[in-house]
Motif scaffolding. Structure first.
Motif, PDB file in Angstrom:
ATOM      1  N   LEU A   1       0.815  -1.218   0.000  1.00 27.70           N
ATOM      2  CA  LEU A   1       0.000   0.000   0.000  1.00 27.70           C
ATOM      3  C   LEU A   1       0.852   1.273   0.000  1.00 27.70           C
ATOM      4  CD1 LEU A   1      -2.610  -1.201   2.658  1.00 27.70           C
ATOM      5  CD2 LEU A   1      -3.071  -0.826   0.229  1.00 27.70           C
TER       6      LEU A   1
ATOM      7  N   PRO B   1      -1.965  -5.793  -1.976  1.00 27.03           N
ATOM      8  CA  PRO B   1      -3.165  -5.124  -1.448  1.00 27.03           C
ATOM      9  C   PRO B   1      -3.452  -3.788  -2.137  1.00 27.03           C
ATOM     10  CG  PRO B   1      -1.344  -4.960   0.102  1.00 27.03           C
ATOM     11  CD  PRO B   1      -0.883  -5.855  -1.000  1.00 27.03           C
ATOM     12  N   GLU B   2      -4.730  -3.450  -2.183  1.00 22.92           N
ATOM     13  CA  GLU B   2      -5.167  -2.160  -2.713  1.00 22.92           C
ATOM     14  C   GLU B   2      -6.059  -1.487  -1.691  1.00 22.92           C
ATOM     15  OE1 GLU B   2      -6.179  -1.822  -6.928  1.00 22.92           O
ATOM     16  OE2 GLU B   2      -5.744  -3.950  -7.073  1.00 22.92           O
ATOM     17  N   ARG B   3      -5.992  -0.167  -1.625  1.00 28.62           N
ATOM     18  CA  ARG B   3      -6.720   0.588  -0.619  1.00 28.62           C
ATOM     19  C   ARG B   3      -8.096   1.015  -1.143  1.00 28.62           C
ATOM     20  NH1 ARG B   3      -5.398   3.385   4.026  1.00 28.62           N
ATOM     21  NH2 ARG B   3      -4.457   1.371   4.425  1.00 28.62           N
TER      22      ARG B   3
END
Lengths: 205, 405
Positions: B126, B178-180
């Motif tokens: 992230l 991961p992506e926010r």
């Protein structure tokens, strides 16, 4: 896509930190560096924030700042960056509008009542029209930098420049609201002092 | 000249922004989890059923961590069940990881736990500092991939949370970076997940989320891949979090919340309803079941029956019950007391919390919950057992009606 977004966000935050530290240094030392020196210093400090420094840190410095503050709105970021260049001061009308918008927006967006203005940021023509009209007024009133900033902001939102899909996240953030409030208070205080001083000078003897 | 250039550029940006709004997907109807079977078919199943096996209980595998919490489940394509939970030295510690394990129903055993996400991997993916990890919630994307939403905190307590997600192409063996998800205008702070996602007819995911900082309220996030494309408020103020949604039809749904009200207000389950597939929500009357400010779980079965697991107490989390509703009225009956430490002195009572319900075939139910913060308990309710409980509940209702007349 994720890597691309994250790299852009880190670059932006690094440059923002560079500009912020530069402006702070000018304020502390009560001096104004030449434009070329300002740009160079902002770039150099930005580099310190962007590249991993090793030591015991898992991320570049900008990653830690992002963790604490999130990503700034494009408007705030461009206002800050453009302050390095020689330009007219930011008009009081813009600050007042930003403060009113923040005061009206945040209480409802953060849970007061069932009406959520944050929703408008996804697909509201009215919000888009409001931003366009404000940008147009900035240009017609002589603050062309404002028009450029809002045009770039709309462009950034159109191409999903940041992680957010919401127009509000591109035009407003709490730091802009806070800065507007402090600026207005400082301007009001200065005007009051000047008024008091002029009153003293012209008071009948 | 500069002004003319700026205005021309503004015009172009305005047109692009309009095109962006124009391309926003239209709101879609809910996709029901299961087609509701007829009552007669259900009764037929009850008559021809095999011997009823009692609920089967076991434990999720031990990760070696002293503190575990917030388990969730999803059915995999091969008929197995994958569980996710967080484990570490204590809740909120930097060493907390999101663990996962697969339940093979034929063998009745869980696989060795694996780590899906840890703090360092999350912050590298992230590109921002992450202090701790929290609740994981899995969902099935329209294209068949698994998506895992999880809570991260960079600063402060759980009120400083944000949601991120990872995607798996191989049923949870490996995961993407991961992506926010951006869900809040205030530095994206204070959004969490706890309850299962729902599906829309157009294939997009509806994720029930909640805020718990300045306001404590529920929201429905409409998600496309790893981006929030719309948000709808499900409650307001500071009294209801952790919405769990039951789909009542293509346009209708009810949401049941964990109450977080002040001490002078009712300690019951807050409810919101929608009649336009989640575009607008209205706060309804409370469900008259006690709730001590603790999470609850709900699911619908294929025959329209609903199940709810919660602590039916005004204070404490020492009793956990499973309730059933026939899907036609608002009456909920306890069909199983899963845990009960009421007989123990206050200091010896343990905590049974964060229930999560899932059905693999529309007839059965899997329940997982935190057992005294030390382990995760799994209980399997077979379809035959639930149908028997439903039959018993109907008999009791008939008897009560008869007494009233």
């Amino acid at each position: 896509m994720t890597n691309h977004l994250q790299t852009i966000a880190l670059l932006e935050m690094s440059l923002t930190c560079g500009v912020f530290i530069l402006l702070l240094a000018q304020r502390v030392f009560q001096t104004e560096f030449p434009v070329f020196v300002r740009i160079l210093l902002a770039f150099l400090i930005g580099n310190v924030f962007f590249w991993p420094l090793g030591l015991s840190m898992e991320l570049p410095l900008a990653g830690y700042v992002r963790g604490m503050m999130g990503d700034l709105s494009v408007v705030t970021m461009l206002l800050l960056w453009s302050s390095v260049l020689p330009s007219k001061p930011i008009p009081l009308g813009f600050k007042i509008t930003a403060l009113i918008a923040a005061c009206a927006f945040y209480p409802f967006a953060l849970g007061f009542g069932m009406t959520d203005p944050y929703v408008w940021g996804y697909s509201s023509i009215s919000l888009l029209a409001g931003v366009l009209i404000f940008a147009l007024v900035c240009g017609l009133a002589g603050w062309v930098r404002g028009t450029w900033i809002f045009a770039l902001t709309l462009l950034a939102w159109s191409v999903h420049w940041h992680e957010s899909m919401n127009l509000w996240d591109y035009v407003l953030d709490p730091f802009l609201g806070l800065w507007s409030m402090i600026s207005i208070l400082l301007a009001w205080n200065q005007r009051r002092r000047e008024k008091a001083r002029s009153g003293f000078l012209f008071r009948a003897g | 000249m500069n002004r003319i250039l700026a205005l021309c550029f503004l015009l172009i940006a305005g047109v692009l922004a309009y095109l962006r709004i124009d391309s926003q997907p239209a709101w879609s109807s809910f996709k029901p989890s299961f087609e509701v079977a007829s009552q007669s078919a259900n009764e037929e199943q009850t008559k021809t059923k095999l011997p009823i096996s009692a609920p089967e209980a076991d434990w999720l595998p031990d990760t070696g961590a002293p503190s575990v919490h917030a388990a969730s489940l999803i059915a995999l394509n091969d008929g197995t069940i994958r569980a996710f939970w967080f484990a570490g030295s204590r809740e909120g510690a930097p060493d907390v990881v999101i663990a996962s394990s697969v339940f093979h129903s034929k063998e009745g055993a869980w696989s060795a736990p694996t780590v899906v996400m840890d703090r360092v991997r999350a912050e590298r993916g992230l590109s921002r500092y992450i202090a701790k990890l929290g609740n994981p919630v899995p969902a099935r994307m329209a294209d068949g991939r698994l998506q895992l939403f999880f809570v991260t905190v960079s600063i402060g307590g759980w009120a400083g949370s944000s949601i991120s997600s990872v995607i798996s192409n191989d049923e949870g063996v490996t995961w993407s970076k991961p992506e926010r998800l951006i869900t809040s205008p205030l530095v994206n702070l204070s959004t969490l997940v706890k309850s299962p996602a729902i599906a829309f007819e157009d294939g997009r995911i509806g994720l029930p989320a909640y805020h718990e900082w300045i306001g404590r309220f529920g929201e429905l996030l409409r998600i496309e891949d790893s981006r929030v494309i719309d948000v709808r408020r499900m409650s307001s103020g500071r009294g209801a979090i952790q919405p769990a949604i039951l789909i009542d039809g293509q346009e209708q749904a009810s949401a049941y919340f964990r109450q977080t009200r002040s001490s002078d207000q009712a300690k019951e389950v807050p409810v919101s309803v929608t009649k336009d597939a989640g575009r607008h929500w209205q706060i309804g009357s409370d469900l008259p079941i006690a709730n001590p400010n603790s999470a609850l779980a709900v699911i619908s079965l294929a025959n329209g029956t609903r199940l709810m697991a919660l602590n039916n107490l005004e204070t404490g989390r020492y009793r956990l019950v499973l309730l059933m509703n026939n899907g036609r009225d608002n009456d909920w009956s306890i069909i199983q007391t899963v845990e009960d430490d009421e007989a123990l002195p206050d200091l010896q009572r343990r905590e049974f919390s964060y229930p999560y319900l899932m059905t693999a075939n529309g007839r059965d139910a899997h329940l997982v919950y935190t057992w005294d913060r030390k382990r995760i308990r799994h209980i399997y309710f077979s379809g035959a057992w639930l149908e028997h409980a439903q039959h018993q509940m109907a008999l009791l209702e008939d008897k009560t009606e008869g007494l009233k007349q």
